[in-house]
Scaffold this motif. Structure first.
Motif, short mmCIF file in Angstrom:
data_model
loop_
_atom_site.label_atom_id
_atom_site.label_comp_id
_atom_site.label_asym_id
_atom_site.label_seq_id
_atom_site.Cartn_x
_atom_site.Cartn_y
_atom_site.Cartn_z
N ALA A 1 49.60 46.40 37.07
CA ALA A 1 48.93 46.42 38.38
C ALA A 1 49.36 45.21 39.19
CB ALA A 1 47.42 46.43 38.17
N ASP A 2 48.96 45.21 40.48
CA ASP A 2 49.35 44.11 41.37
C ASP A 2 48.28 43.04 41.49
OD1 ASP A 2 51.77 45.49 42.11
OD2 ASP A 2 50.46 46.86 43.26
N VAL A 3 47.04 43.47 41.29
CA VAL A 3 45.96 42.52 41.55
C VAL A 3 44.72 42.89 40.72
CG1 VAL A 3 45.16 43.79 43.61
CG2 VAL A 3 44.72 41.37 43.46
N VAL A 4 43.99 41.84 40.28
CA VAL A 4 42.71 42.04 39.57
C VAL A 4 41.57 41.64 40.50
CG1 VAL A 4 41.28 41.36 37.59
CG2 VAL A 4 43.76 41.52 37.33
N LEU A 5 40.63 42.56 40.69
CA LEU A 5 39.47 42.27 41.55
C LEU A 5 38.20 42.33 40.72
CD1 LEU A 5 39.91 44.80 44.53
CD2 LEU A 5 41.07 42.62 44.23
N PRO A 6 37.31 41.37 40.92
CA PRO A 6 36.00 41.50 40.26
C PRO A 6 35.05 42.32 41.12
CG PRO A 6 36.10 39.41 41.41
CD PRO A 6 37.42 40.11 41.68
N VAL A 7 34.06 42.94 40.50
CA VAL A 7 32.90 43.39 41.26
C VAL A 7 31.97 42.18 41.27
CG1 VAL A 7 30.94 44.98 41.34
CG2 VAL A 7 33.16 45.78 40.51
N THR B 1 32.73 38.83 37.92
CA THR B 1 33.70 37.80 38.29
C THR B 1 34.31 37.03 37.10
OG1 THR B 1 32.64 37.62 40.42
CG2 THR B 1 34.12 35.81 39.82
N PRO B 2 33.51 36.43 36.21
CA PRO B 2 34.16 35.69 35.12
C PRO B 2 35.03 36.60 34.24
CG PRO B 2 31.82 35.16 35.24
CD PRO B 2 32.04 36.32 36.15
N ALA B 3 34.58 37.84 33.97
CA ALA B 3 35.38 38.74 33.13
C ALA B 3 36.69 39.09 33.83
CB ALA B 3 34.59 40.00 32.80
#
Ligand code: AMP
Length: 469
Positions: free
Chosen positions: A288-294, A299-301
Motif C-alpha cells: 500500500a501507499d499509506v497507513v491511516l489510523p481511525v 492511532t498507536p496501532a
C-alpha cells in the motif's frame, strides 16, 4: 432488565487532601474516556458525606460552587456510561447509603455476574432498591449484616458477589479500595507527598495512572487482585480476605479502553498498542501507499503497523474533538450519524492512494463501513482494513459495553461477509496469538472472552419462577 447492564466506568478516590473535591474533579476529568454519561463526587467532612452528581461530562456537571459545597479532606468520584435505556440520574454513582454503621459511599467499575440472583434474594427479604445498578447489591448486602465492623461487613458482602469490581468506598473515617480476585478492571494506588498539610501524605486511588499526573501524584503500585486497601488516620492497611483466583485482567483495556498514557496491568498502554499494530502487519501484510489510523482509537496501532511495514503513516482523517465518542451515544440514530460528524478525510492524502486503515476493533461494523465510504468518496483507490484485535464474537460480562451477540457482526458472519459489508478491498484481524505477543510484558493471563467466548466466570442463570403450580 437488571443483569444486562455493562457499565463502562472510571473510579477515583483521595484521602487526606485539603482540596479533596477539586482533586477528585481533576482525576475524573482525566478518566472521562471511561464514561461520558454521568459523573459524581462524594466528599467526607466532619462525619458527614456530601454528594453532587449529574448527567453529562465532568466539566458540565461540576462548577466552582458545586465543588465548594463538597468540603472535607477525602472524596471519591465516578464517571459512567451505560447501555441504552438506563441513562438516568438514579443510576449515577457514587451511591450514598445510610445504615446502622453510618453513611457510606461506593463507586464501582465492572459488572457483577450474579447480581440478579442476589437482588432477587435481597428483595425477597424486603430490600428496596433505588436504582437498577448491580453496584447497589453490595451496599444492600452490607446493610443486612449486623457485624459491628465496616470492613467485615464489606468483605463478607463481597464474598457473595461474583464478577468484576474495582471499587472505591468512602465512610466518614476511611477510604477503601477493593479489586476483585480476578483483577478484571485496573485500579492503581498513588501518593501525593506531604500534601495533607498535616505533615502526612495524601493517598489516591484511580482506575488508571493517567489520573495521577494531572494532580502530581506518584504511582505507588496496582491495587492487587483480591486486595482490600483501607486508608484512615492510622495509615494504609492491606488485607486479602478472598479465596485466591487466577489473575485475568481484561485484554480489551489494552486494545481500546484505557488511555494510551496510562500504565495498567504492568505495561504502558501506548507501547502495547504500537506492538499490536506491528503484530497486525506480521499477520496481514499488504502492499500500500499509506497507513491511516481511525483516530483516536486506532492511532498507536497504525503507527506500529506503519513502522513494521515501512509504509508511510499519515493522519489521513481528522477528528473533530468536540464530538463525544460516537459509540458512547446510547441511541442508534445518533450513533449512525456520529461517524460523519466526527471524522473527515483529507482528500490530498488519500486521493489515488492504496490505503491501509487501522482501527482497534469492529463491533457492529457501522464505523468501518462509513469510514470506507468516506475514503472512497475522497478518492482512495484501494482500502485495506486492518483491525488490531481478533473478531469480537462474544459480549463482555465484566464491564465493557458490547452489544448482544446478535448485534456483533463477527459473531454471525465470516471474514468474507464482513469484508463485503464494510466494502473494504481486504480485511485482516489480528490473531489472538498476536495479541498475546503484544501484551506479554504484562505477564498476566488475560480475560479474552470477547474474542474467544471463554468466560472466566460464568453468568449464573436466575432460578425460573414456577408461576402455575
Ligand atoms: P462499530 O461501528 O459498532 O463496529 O464500532 C466500532 C468502533 O467502536 C471502533 O472504532 C472502536 O474503536 C469503537 N469501540 C469498540 N468497542 C467500544 C466500546 N466498548 N465502547 C465504545 N467504543 C467502542
Amino acid at each position: 432488565m437488571f443483569d444486562k447492564f455493562n457499565d463502562e466506568c472510571g473510579v477515583f478516590g483521595v484521602y487526606n487532601h485539603p482540596e479533596a473535591a477539586n482533586i477528585t474533579y481533576l482525576g475524573l476529568y482525566s478518566l472521562q474516556h471511561r464514561g461520558q454519561e454521568s459523573a459524581g463526587i462524594v466528599s467526607s467532612n466532619e462525619g458527614k458525606l456530601r454528594s453532587h452528581k449529574g448527567m453529562g461530562l465532568v466539566a458540565d456537571i461540576f462548577h466552582k460552587k458545586d465543588l465548594a459545597r463538597l468540603p472535607g479532606k477525602s472524596a471519591i468520584g465516578h464517571v459512567r456510561y451505560s447501555t441504552a435505556g438506563e441513562s438516568h440520574i438514579k443510576n449515577a454513582q457514587p451511591f450514598v447509603v445510610e445504615y446502622s454503621l453510618g453513611e457510606i459511599a461506593i463507586a464501582h467499575n465492572g459488572n457483577i455476574v450474579n447480581a440478579q440472583i442476589l437482588r432477587d434474594e435481597l428483595e425477597a427479604y424486603g430490600s428496596i432498591f433505588q436504582s437498577s445498578m448491580d453496584t447497589e447489591v453490595i451496599v444492600h448486602l452490607m446493610a443486612t449484616s449486623n457485624d459491628s465492623k465496616l470492613i467485615r461487613r464489606l468483605t463478607s458482602a463481597l464474598m457473595r458477589v461474583k464478577g468484576a469490581y474495582s471499587l472505591v468506598l468512602l465512610s466518614n473515617k476511611k477510604l477503601i479500595a477493593v479489586r476483585d480476585p480476578n483483577g478484571f478492571r485496573p485500579l492503581v494506588l498513588g501518593r501525593i507527598k506531604d500534601a495533607g498539610r498535616d505533615g502526612k501524605d495524601s493517598w489516591v486511588v484511580a482506575s488508571e495512572t493517567c489520573a495521577f499526573e494531572i494532580i502530581d501524584a506518584e504511582y505507588v503500585r496496582d491495587v492487587e487482585p483480591g486486595e482490600v486497601i483501607i486508608i484512615d488516620e492510622y495509615g494504609l492497611k492491606s488485607i486479602k480476605p478472598f479465596a485466591e483466583a487466577k489473575y485475568t485482567p481484561c485484554v480489551f483495556e489494552f486494545i481500546y479502553f484505557a488511555r494510551p498514557d496510562s500504565r495498567i496491568f504492568n505495561a504502558n498502554v501506548y507501547t502495547v498498542r504500537k506492538r499490536l499494530g506491528a503484530e497486525l502487519y506480521r499477520d496481514h501484510p499488504v502492499e500500500a501507499d499509506v497507513v491511516l489510523p481511525v483516530p483516536d482509537s486506532g492511532t498507536p496501532a497504525a503507527m506500529g503497523y506503519a513502522e513494521a511495514s515501512g509504509i508511510p503513516f499519515e493522519m489521513g482523517m481528522v477528528r473533530n474533538h468536540y464530538v463525544g465518542r460516537t459509540f458512547i451515544e446510547p441511541q442508534a440514530e445518533i450513533r449512525h450519524f456520529g461517524v460523519k460528524i466526527k471524522l473527515n478525510p483529507i482528500r490530498d492524502i488519500v486521493a489515488g492512494k492504496r490505503v491501509v486503515v487501522v482501527d482497534d476493533s469492529i463491533v457492529r461494523g457501522t464505523t468501518s463501513q462509513k469510514i470506507i465510504k468516506m475514503l472512497r468518496n475522497a478518492g482512495a483507490s484501494e482500502i485495506h482494513m486492518r483491525i488490531s484485535s481478533p473478531p469480537t464474537i462474544s459480549p463482555c460480562y465484566y464491564g465493557i459495553d458490547t452489544p448482544n451477540k446478535e448485534e456483533l457482526i463477527a459473531a454471525n458472519h465470516d471474514l468474507a461477509d464482513i469484508n463485503d459489508y464494510i466494502t473494504s478491498d481486504t480485511l485482516g484481524y489480528l490473531s489472538i496469538e498476536g495479541v498475546y505477543r503484544a501484551v506479554a510484558e504484562s505477564g498476566a493471563s488475560f480475560c479474552d472472552a470477547c474474542f474467544t467466548g471463554n468466560y472466566v466466570l460464568a453468568r449464573p442463570k436466575p432460578p425460573q419462577l414456577a408461576l402455575f403450580g
